[in-house]
Write an enzyme that holds these catalytic residues in place. Structure first.
Site, short mmCIF file in Angstrom:
data_model
loop_
_atom_site.label_atom_id
_atom_site.label_comp_id
_atom_site.label_asym_id
_atom_site.label_seq_id
_atom_site.Cartn_x
_atom_site.Cartn_y
_atom_site.Cartn_z
N TYR A 133 0.94 -1.19 -0.23
CA TYR A 133 0.19 -0.14 -0.13
C TYR A 133 0.78 1.51 0.12
CZ TYR A 133 1.13 0.19 4.98
OH TYR A 133 1.80 0.67 6.16
N PHE A 144 2.88 9.79 3.22
CA PHE A 144 3.25 9.43 4.68
C PHE A 144 3.67 8.23 4.76
CE2 PHE A 144 -1.45 9.45 4.42
CZ PHE A 144 -1.71 8.24 4.91
N ASP A 145 3.13 7.31 4.34
CA ASP A 145 3.56 6.03 4.61
C ASP A 145 3.49 5.06 3.05
OD1 ASP A 145 4.01 3.56 5.99
OD2 ASP A 145 2.16 3.33 6.87
N ILE A 164 -7.65 1.47 10.94
CA ILE A 164 -8.65 2.54 10.88
C ILE A 164 -9.82 2.18 10.17
CG2 ILE A 164 -6.77 4.34 10.96
CD1 ILE A 164 -7.09 4.65 8.01
N TYR A 190 -7.51 9.11 10.87
CA TYR A 190 -7.11 9.24 12.11
C TYR A 190 -7.44 10.66 12.57
CZ TYR A 190 -3.37 6.11 10.37
OH TYR A 190 -2.95 5.03 10.07
N PHE A 205 -5.44 6.20 0.06
CA PHE A 205 -4.51 4.98 -0.06
C PHE A 205 -4.92 4.13 -1.42
CE2 PHE A 205 -4.83 5.71 4.74
CZ PHE A 205 -3.74 5.22 5.19
#
Length: 213
Positions: A133, A144-145, A164, A190, A205
């Site tokens: 992902y 961010f990820d 989440i 979040y 995502f």
């Protein structure tokens, strides 16, 4: 017999006695000498004899049991649950996707957009999935990820309350082998003011579902 004859006979007797005594002394000396020689020979023979050798160490025969091997060490800790077996997937899932920012303002609901539709079974709530992902902030597309950057797919349960809400809700029902885009509003992510370094606001995502079990 005259006195002279008696005297001469007495002298011959004394001489004979003296001679016998001398012979006796010689015999004694010879016996002593022989005894000494014999004693010396015995000592020489004794000295020349090799000392008894120490018994040779026993060599174990092939039939004799050898020392047992050391007891095996404690086994390593049992491995964690292995990743689900991977289903044959589209070759496109082997390439990292490009994820851009969203458009149209703030999100009000979860939007699941299929990019590649897989041919595997649909993911069921409670299953553990293996997935690659990328996560970016919806407004500006800032990453961010990414599991791609870590070099390995992530393994996690879906629909079990450990993710989440946007993931728990958005990935259930997705066929294995799919690539989907999840546009997640802040309340399913979040939140607007998260702690611990999580990204705030709406999120996007792109998730590749590689396997599930």
């Amino acid at each position: 017999m005259s006195v002279q004859d008696k005297t001469a006979s007495k002298r011959r007797g004394q001489a004979l006695t003296g001679a016998l005594a001398g012979v006796a002394v010689i015999v004694v000396l010879v016996a002593v000498f022989i005894g000494i020689q014999v004693s010396d020979d015995d000592k020489t023979t004794s000295a020349a004899a090799p000392a008894a050798s120490a018994p040779a160490a026993e060599v174990p025969s092939e039939a004799a049991p050898q020392a047992s091997e050391p007891a095996p060490q404690a086994t390593e800790p049992a491995p964690q649950a292995s990743a689900p077996p991977q289903t044959a997937v589209d070759p496109a899932l082997k390439e990292k996707p490009v994820v851009k920012a969203g458009t149209g303002g703030r999100l009000t609901k979860l939007v699941v957009t299929p990019i590649i539709v897989g041919k595997g079974p649909a993911v069921v709530a409670g299953q553990t999935i293996q997935a690659n992902y990328i996560g970016v902030t919806y407004a500006d597309g800032k990453q961010f990820d990414s599991s791609w950057d870590r070099g390995e797919a992530a393994v996690f349960p879906v629909g079990a309350g450990q993710l989440i809400k946007g993931w728990d809700q958005g990935l259930v029902g997705v066929p294995v082998g799919s690539r989907v885009q999840l546009d997640i509003p802040a309340e399913l992510g979040y939140g607007e003011n998260p702690t611990g370094g999580q990204p705030a606001g709406d999120l996007r995502f792109v998730v590749d579902v590689l396997a599930a079990q």
